[in-house]
Motif scaffolding. Structure first.
Motif: not given
Lengths: 337, 337
Positions: B202-223
């Motif tokens: 499956a992983a050789q057939k598709h890639r995934r791209h996420c556009y994410v809106v984080a809450k103010e002050g959220a830990d982006r690295q953790a997300i």
């Protein structure tokens, strides 16, 4: 995989009329079908001079066909559209269920009417114009129009060998042999795929490339001139002429590749604000083997329809996809939907 | 163009159940069909709070459905596969002819059996799992398998928005909103098209791209860590996470594009010496509008089958292409074959 099983557990017996490239492809496709076997090959030539691949199958003269009535469930008519099929298909549909690959688009309504009459009189079922164009390409034009009524459809052929164009070049004085490739123009396809719905002349959609073997001492410049100025066939197109030796032609261009693309570019939404594109493509090493494979799947569907009591003439528009498949209903529901 | 005309020269009256994106697409597709009109929209919400595009069509509470028996020829069930359709489709098939887009592949045989029983008891006709996958993609898998039994089939999805994956990201602490795109890997598609018949995870057939809106002050690295390590959804795939603002997300990613490719790579000839490739592709600006357009074409076919006396449950495998088209038989024979 589980296969569809006929009530009496027998295989369909198929006859092939003719033994050119299409017939050879059909012989092979039948051998690879779990539900069919080849009953006989019929030829206009001396049968003893026709060597077929299936050693245990009789090769019979065409004149023996009437005596085989009842011995074969269906005939695949592998003959020419120009002169053979218009006569042969209606004639044989009186005694046999038949399939042809009649491809003279303008003649289809008349051919259909004649085959329909004959098949109904004989209590047989028939399908005309099977293959990929007409055939699978037609199906895709129909599906796409039904789904995206606000849209525009484009057919690109190739890259592939056109017999008609190759023959036209062979008739030029000084030409020994030729292979003509029809090549779709990538920029035109891209514009269509982007949803621009461009107006495209035939020459904007395709280029032509001729590999020509000239006779010793022939005037090559005159040959090129004759080709690129030939009305309809080449004059409107960007045409490239390349001279090669007979050995090169036989070595590099012995196959009959073909293919193409049917693209419908449509719009949905109250203001037509969303572009939607449907594309169906074929990329074929062997045009006749692929066409034959389609005909064999059509034969399966047609024979099932006959078993349900249907007679008369049909086209691929009238076959359900399920009837074309050798797989069981359970298999299709569980694994193909 | 000439259209197919019903014997009594009337239009099919269609009802829509639900009024989400799919239903809105269906409303528009019905309005653009020459042979159908929208009879009513049914909703579980307060009907006075539901504004539909067609001002002259009533919006009714779902509870009013039984009283409309006989007033509508068919219902398009635009509800969710997970919990609504498994109950709704068999229930309504007792009183109405119905179509759904049930897409839980593993549940199809059971859903089919229940709808079939109910439809037959009620003397109605039903179609489940209409759309493009399941639906047009399934059709193409079936056609291609029937034609090229020696082959291998690949489905690539995208580039398109996956609701399931977007929802999974939204549930991560610190995430306000997300749009996840599934992207087919071009190198994998090219290898398939070249006829290499590769083994692909499956992983050789598709890639995934996420556009994410984080809450103010959220830990982006953790997300990011939570996303790329999420089992099944993201862990096996090459995943890119891109943080954007809510405004950007609403402006640049408000659509629901999707699409994909079904490719069968097969071989013909006694030694399998010829490669043959069949590809069907969709490139859609609006997934729900396109799906709805397919359902409307299915409705046409189903209603014609009903007029010929067929009842019970069917899938798109059982519809003839001709029945899906609004065009007359003469038009199809003369111009579409």
């Amino acid at each position: 995989m589980t296969f569809f099983i006929r009530k009496d557990d027998t295989m369909y017996r198929i006859g092939i009329v003719g033994y050119g490239n299409l017939a050879k492809g059909a012989e092979c496709a039948i051998a690879k079908s779990p539900d069919m076997k080849l009953g006989a090959v019929f030829t206009r030539r001396d049968p003893s001079a026709v060597q077929i691949h299936s050693k245990d199958v009789p090769v019979l003269p065409l004149s023996k066909l009437p005596s085989m009535k009842g011995e074969l469930d269906l005939l695949l008519l592998c003959a020419g559209s120009a002169t053979d099929l218009p006569v042969m298909t209606p004639e044989l549909a009186g005694d046999f269920s038949v399939i042809d690959s009649f491809d003279t688009h303008a003649g289809i309504p008349e051919h259909f009417a004649r085959v329909d009459r004959s098949a109904k009189e004989g209590g047989n079922i028939a399908l005309i114009s099977g293959g990929w164009d007409p055939g699978l390409f037609s199906l895709n034009r129909l599906y796409a129009q039904a789904i995206l009524p606000e849209g525009r459809e484009y057919t690109f052929w190739g890259t592939g060998v056109s017999q008609g164009h190759s023959d036209a070049v062979r008739r030029i004085p000084g030409v020994l042999d030729c292979r003509q490739y029809t090549i779709p123009v990538p920029e035109a396809m891209d514009a269509v795929r982007r949803g621009e719905q461009p107006e495209l002349e035939a020459a904007q959609k395709h280029r032509r490339h001729c590999y020509v073997v000239a006779k010793e001492g022939a005037d090559r410049q005159a040959i090129v001139h004759s080709i690129v100025n030939m009305p309809n066939y080449f004059a409107p197109y960007e045409t490239t002429v390349e001279f090669i030796t007979q050995e090169e032609l036989l070595r590099e261009h012995k196959g009959l590749p073909h293919g193409g693309h049917v693209i419908r570019s449509g719009r949905t939404g109250w203001e037509g604000e969303n572009k939607q594109s449907i594309e169906f493509s074929l990329d074929l090493d062997s045009n006749p083997e692929f066409t034959a494979s389609v005909l064999v799947a059509c034969a399966r569907a047609l024979l099932r329809m006959k078993e349900r009591g249907q007679i008369g003439c049909y086209t691929m528009f009238d076959l359900t996809p399920a009837d074309m498949s050798p797989l069981s209903r359970e298999e299709l529901l569980a694994h193909y939907l």
